[in-house]
Write a protein that holds these residues in place. Structure first.
Motif, PDB file in Angstrom:
ATOM      1  N   VAL A  81       0.833  -1.203   0.000  1.00 18.50           N
ATOM      2  CA  VAL A  81       0.000   0.000   0.000  1.00 18.50           C
ATOM      3  C   VAL A  81       0.870   1.257   0.000  1.00 18.50           C
ATOM      4  CG1 VAL A  81      -1.646   1.334   1.392  1.00 18.50           C
ATOM      5  CG2 VAL A  81      -2.011  -1.097   1.016  1.00 18.50           C
ATOM      6  N   THR A  82       1.949   1.233   0.779  1.00 19.01           N
ATOM      7  CA  THR A  82       2.860   2.374   0.822  1.00 19.01           C
ATOM      8  C   THR A  82       3.496   2.621  -0.536  1.00 19.01           C
ATOM      9  OG1 THR A  82       3.308   1.987   3.156  1.00 19.01           O
ATOM     10  CG2 THR A  82       4.920   3.292   1.953  1.00 19.01           C
ATOM     11  N   ALA A  83       3.906   1.564  -1.213  1.00 18.65           N
ATOM     12  CA  ALA A  83       4.535   1.708  -2.529  1.00 18.65           C
ATOM     13  C   ALA A  83       3.554   2.292  -3.543  1.00 18.65           C
ATOM     14  CB  ALA A  83       5.063   0.363  -3.008  1.00 18.65           C
ATOM     15  N   VAL A  84       2.324   1.803  -3.545  1.00 18.80           N
ATOM     16  CA  VAL A  84       1.317   2.320  -4.477  1.00 18.80           C
ATOM     17  C   VAL A  84       1.002   3.780  -4.173  1.00 18.80           C
ATOM     18  CG1 VAL A  84      -1.101   2.109  -5.185  1.00 18.80           C
ATOM     19  CG2 VAL A  84       0.316   0.067  -4.981  1.00 18.80           C
ATOM     20  N   CYS A  85       0.871   4.126  -2.900  1.00 22.81           N
ATOM     21  CA  CYS A  85       0.599   5.511  -2.526  1.00 22.81           C
ATOM     22  C   CYS A  85       1.755   6.421  -2.930  1.00 22.81           C
ATOM     23  CB  CYS A  85       0.343   5.626  -1.032  1.00 22.81           C
ATOM     24  SG  CYS A  85      -1.263   4.958  -0.539  1.00 22.81           S
ATOM     25  N   ARG A  86       2.968   5.943  -2.792  1.00 24.60           N
ATOM     26  CA  ARG A  86       4.133   6.747  -3.184  1.00 24.60           C
ATOM     27  C   ARG A  86       4.113   7.009  -4.687  1.00 24.60           C
ATOM     28  NH1 ARG A  86       9.403   6.029  -5.114  1.00 24.60           N
ATOM     29  NH2 ARG A  86      10.850   7.577  -4.310  1.00 24.60           N
ATOM     30  N   ILE A  87       3.801   5.995  -5.468  1.00 22.27           N
ATOM     31  CA  ILE A  87       3.726   6.152  -6.915  1.00 22.27           C
ATOM     32  C   ILE A  87       2.642   7.168  -7.284  1.00 22.27           C
ATOM     33  CG2 ILE A  87       3.070   4.963  -9.059  1.00 22.27           C
ATOM     34  CD1 ILE A  87       4.435   2.448  -7.842  1.00 22.27           C
ATOM     35  N   LEU A  88       1.464   7.056  -6.656  1.00 23.10           N
ATOM     36  CA  LEU A  88       0.373   7.973  -6.954  1.00 23.10           C
ATOM     37  C   LEU A  88       0.694   9.396  -6.523  1.00 23.10           C
ATOM     38  CD1 LEU A  88      -2.677   5.737  -6.025  1.00 23.10           C
ATOM     39  CD2 LEU A  88      -1.911   6.395  -8.304  1.00 23.10           C
ATOM     40  N   LEU A  89       1.362   9.562  -5.391  1.00 19.53           N
ATOM     41  CA  LEU A  89       1.749  10.899  -4.943  1.00 19.53           C
ATOM     42  C   LEU A  89       2.745  11.541  -5.900  1.00 19.53           C
ATOM     43  CD1 LEU A  89       2.083  10.394  -1.093  1.00 19.53           C
ATOM     44  CD2 LEU A  89       0.620  12.053  -2.233  1.00 19.53           C
ATOM     45  N   ARG A  90       3.731  10.781  -6.350  1.00 20.82           N
ATOM     46  CA  ARG A  90       4.717  11.320  -7.289  1.00 20.82           C
ATOM     47  C   ARG A  90       4.060  11.693  -8.615  1.00 20.82           C
ATOM     48  NH1 ARG A  90       8.130  12.963  -3.773  1.00 20.82           N
ATOM     49  NH2 ARG A  90       9.086  11.309  -2.598  1.00 20.82           N
ATOM     50  N   GLN A  91       3.143  10.855  -9.078  1.00 17.80           N
ATOM     51  CA  GLN A  91       2.442  11.150 -10.318  1.00 17.80           C
ATOM     52  C   GLN A  91       1.598  12.416 -10.161  1.00 17.80           C
ATOM     53  OE1 GLN A  91      -0.222   8.076 -11.586  1.00 17.80           O
ATOM     54  NE2 GLN A  91      -0.661   9.053 -13.524  1.00 17.80           N
ATOM     55  N   SER A  92       0.960  12.569  -9.025  1.00 16.84           N
ATOM     56  CA  SER A  92       0.169  13.763  -8.759  1.00 16.84           C
ATOM     57  C   SER A  92       1.047  15.007  -8.720  1.00 16.84           C
ATOM     58  CB  SER A  92      -0.568  13.599  -7.426  1.00 16.84           C
ATOM     59  OG  SER A  92      -1.228  14.783  -7.078  1.00 16.84           O
ATOM     60  N   GLU A  93       2.231  14.906  -8.114  1.00 17.72           N
ATOM     61  CA  GLU A  93       3.154  16.042  -8.077  1.00 17.72           C
ATOM     62  C   GLU A  93       3.611  16.427  -9.480  1.00 17.72           C
ATOM     63  OE1 GLU A  93       6.219  14.646  -5.478  1.00 17.72           O
ATOM     64  OE2 GLU A  93       5.382  15.736  -3.770  1.00 17.72           O
ATOM     65  N   ARG A  94       3.905  15.421 -10.316  1.00 15.20           N
ATOM     66  CA  ARG A  94       4.329  15.716 -11.683  1.00 15.20           C
ATOM     67  C   ARG A  94       3.211  16.393 -12.462  1.00 15.20           C
ATOM     68  NH1 ARG A  94       6.765  10.557 -11.312  1.00 15.20           N
ATOM     69  NH2 ARG A  94       5.028   9.646 -12.433  1.00 15.20           N
ATOM     70  N   CYS A  95       1.963  15.921 -12.285  1.00 20.49           N
ATOM     71  CA  CYS A  95       0.823  16.535 -12.973  1.00 20.49           C
ATOM     72  C   CYS A  95       0.634  17.976 -12.515  1.00 20.49           C
ATOM     73  CB  CYS A  95      -0.455  15.749 -12.688  1.00 20.49           C
ATOM     74  SG  CYS A  95      -0.835  14.553 -13.939  1.00 20.49           S
ATOM     75  N   ALA A  96       0.740  18.213 -11.216  1.00 20.61           N
ATOM     76  CA  ALA A  96       0.579  19.570 -10.693  1.00 20.61           C
ATOM     77  C   ALA A  96       1.679  20.483 -11.221  1.00 20.61           C
ATOM     78  CB  ALA A  96       0.595  19.551  -9.167  1.00 20.61           C
ATOM     79  N   ALA A  97       2.901  19.988 -11.278  1.00 19.42           N
ATOM     80  CA  ALA A  97       4.008  20.792 -11.800  1.00 19.42           C
ATOM     81  C   ALA A  97       3.802  21.084 -13.284  1.00 19.42           C
ATOM     82  CB  ALA A  97       5.333  20.069 -11.584  1.00 19.42           C
ATOM     83  N   ARG A  98       3.315  20.106 -14.030  1.00 21.08           N
ATOM     84  CA  ARG A  98       3.060  20.302 -15.454  1.00 21.08           C
ATOM     85  C   ARG A  98       1.962  21.344 -15.660  1.00 21.08           C
ATOM     86  NH1 ARG A  98       1.125  15.338 -17.178  1.00 21.08           N
ATOM     87  NH2 ARG A  98       3.160  14.511 -16.642  1.00 21.08           N
ATOM     88  N   MET A  99       0.908  21.291 -14.843  1.00 18.08           N
ATOM     89  CA  MET A  99      -0.183  22.254 -14.970  1.00 18.08           C
ATOM     90  C   MET A  99       0.291  23.662 -14.625  1.00 18.08           C
ATOM     91  SD  MET A  99      -3.473  20.168 -13.625  1.00 18.08           S
ATOM     92  CE  MET A  99      -4.675  21.257 -14.361  1.00 18.08           C
ATOM     93  N   LEU A 100       1.145  23.788 -13.608  1.00 18.44           N
ATOM     94  CA  LEU A 100       1.688  25.098 -13.270  1.00 18.44           C
ATOM     95  C   LEU A 100       2.554  25.644 -14.399  1.00 18.44           C
ATOM     96  CD1 LEU A 100       2.635  24.734  -9.504  1.00 18.44           C
ATOM     97  CD2 LEU A 100       0.875  26.203 -10.500  1.00 18.44           C
TER      98      LEU A 100
END
Length: 110
Positions: free
Chosen positions: A59-78
């Motif tokens: 669960v921790t590994a999956v959450c880490r992957i999703l958090l990193r993907q979310s950060e990349r999406c947010a950075a791309r949108m900015l």
């Protein structure tokens, strides 16, 4: 020196902001270690404890992957917000594709 600091020195004096996703992953990793130890302390079987540890790690590994993907999406949108608007079909500049009717160049229209 007791005067106001120049902006470069003031920037160095402030601590860097903590990455919230990194903090979440650190606490999750800590719980992946702590929970099995507590389960063993209270008499849970070794197999049950190992299964719990494996599940928490997954669960921790999956959450880490999703958090990193979310950060990349947010950075791309900015980054896209800072870029100039390119129009409806993502074309820039002034060309023949800017709408309206166009004749075939310099040929006379009858």
């Amino acid at each position: 020196m007791s005067g106001p600091q120049p902006p470069a020195e003031a920037h160095r004096a402030t601590p860097p902001a903590q990455d919230s996703a990194t903090d979440v992953v650190r606490w999750a990793a800590f719980s992946c270690v702590l929970v099995p130890v507590i389960l063993l302390w209270y008499g849970t079987s070794l197999a049950g404890t190992a299964g719990t540890a494996f599940g928490l790690a997954a669960v921790t590994a999956v959450c880490r992957i999703l958090l990193r993907q979310s950060e990349r999406c947010a950075a791309r949108m900015l980054a896209e917000e800072g870029a100039p608007h390119r129009g409806r079909h993502h074309r820039s500049g002034t060309g023949a594709h800017r709408g309206g009717r166009h004749s075939g160049g310099n040929t006379p229209v009858s």
